[in-house]
Design an enzyme around this catalytic site. Structure first.
Site, PDB file in Angstrom:
ATOM      1  CG  ASP A 203      -2.056   0.977   1.049  1.00 28.73           C
ATOM      2  OD1 ASP A 203      -2.501   1.516  -0.001  1.00 28.73           O
ATOM      3  OD2 ASP A 203      -2.776   1.491   2.003  1.00 28.73           O
ATOM      4  CG  ASP A 220      -0.437   0.758   7.906  1.00 25.69           C
ATOM      5  OD1 ASP A 220      -0.254  -0.105   8.472  1.00 25.69           O
ATOM      6  OD2 ASP A 220      -1.261   1.683   7.398  1.00 25.69           O
TER       7      ASP A 220
END
Length: 328
Positions: A203, A220
């Site tokens: 991502d 993340d």
């Protein structure tokens, strides 16, 4: 069945007690950070700097899948790459549990959003991704799924069509448009052929990059999966084809300093973009019973939203029929 309100019992007291139970004594300071899939908080410690605690959405990942992500990020950090590994608690584990919630604790990483229209920043970002992929290629994930047409296209499309989120007047148009789009996605994958798959960030968009005086940090890794290298490159591109080609050229100039790039993967740029569009709508739909989602995405069931999605996917179908993007 997954709890429709999985975080209803995640109160401030529960959060602070959870960290105390894992060996991270808190001083009571707590601030929620922006996150929808999980719940993420900055928490003050009795000693030392604040930490960031991530409470995982129940039912999404297995323990093994979460620990694989932690292991990959730890590998990156041990290779002197700017990734932020989870902290081990009192029992030596990086995955903790408290009153039905699983969570991990991370050092707080500061920084600011970089300007990806700067050639030097793009090349530096490319070098970082090349080094990350060199580590990601060393071994495969065993417990985490990959990026594929079924999971990111066919399944979310079927879910959307089966659960009544699409207004009646756009239902047939969405069905037909997504069918044609996925046909083109398959052709793009056929043109690319068998490309290598490796552990990715998954991502890698601007919001997951923090820039400091030492350069970029990726944060993340929750969506980390197996997939083609181009998945971590295309989301950093923006603008028209000429501009994206220029940006890609600078990214690859840095990237190939540390890892070879297979140019056949350029056939996948618009296909992966299309899959992300379908997957994103399916993700919102699957989370709709979480009260945070209708509040954050109030336009999701509106006719205007689905009209835009039909037009967007129609345009993507045309783009996928064009020659692939080439670096400049």
């Amino acid at each position: 069945m997954m709890n429709a309100t999985p975080y209803s019992k995640l109160t401030p007291d529960c959060i602070l007690n959870a960290l105390d139970s894992a060996g991270f004594p808190c001083d009571g300071r707590l601030a929620a950070l922006n996150s929808y899939e999980n719940r993420v908080y900055q928490i003050g410690m009795e000693e030392g700097l604040p930490v960031v605690a991530k409470f995982y959405r129940p039912g999404r990942w297995s323990d093994a899948a979460i620990l694989e992500e932690h292991g990959f990020v730890r590998e990156l950090a041990e290779s002197e790459l700017p990734a932020v590994p989870a902290l081990a608690g009192g029992d030596g584990s990086t995955l903790h549990a408290y009153q039905g919630f699983r969570f991990a604790v991370f050092p707080r990483q500061g920084g600011y959003a970089p300007e990806f229209n700067d050639d030097a920043i793009l090349e530096r970002m490319g070098r970082l991704l090349g080094r990350i992929h060199a580590v990601g290629a060393l071994r495969p994930y065993q417990a985490r799924p990959g990026i594929d047409i079924a999971g990111f296209g066919e399944e979310p499309r079927a879910y959307l069509l089966a659960h009544g989120f699409i207004p009646t007047e756009f239902r047939d148009a969405y069905r037909d448009t997504t069918e044609r789009a996925l046909e083109q996605v398959r052709r793009c994958f056929e043109r690319a052929g068998e490309v290598a798959r490796l552990r990715l960030h998954g991502d890698c968009y601007a919001g997951n990059v923090l820039w400091t005086g030492d350069g970029p940090h990726l944060v993340d890794f929750d969506d980390s999966r197996m997939g083609p290298a181009i998945q971590d490159l295309w989301m950093l591109l923006s603008g028209d084809r000429i501009e994206m080609g220029r940006q890609l050229g600078h990214l690859l100039a840095g990237y190939e300093t540390f890892f070879d790039f297979d140019p056949r993967e350029l056939h996948l740029v618009e296909a992966l973009r299309t899959l992300r569009m379908i997957h994103y709508a399916g993700w919102i739909a699957r989370r709709w019973e979480d009260p945070a989602f209708p509040q954050a995405f109030p336009w999701f069931e509106s006719p205007g939203y689905w009209h835009e999605r039909v037009l967007e996917l129609h345009e993507q179908t045309a783009r996928m029929a064009e020659p692939p993007l080439w670096s400049i």
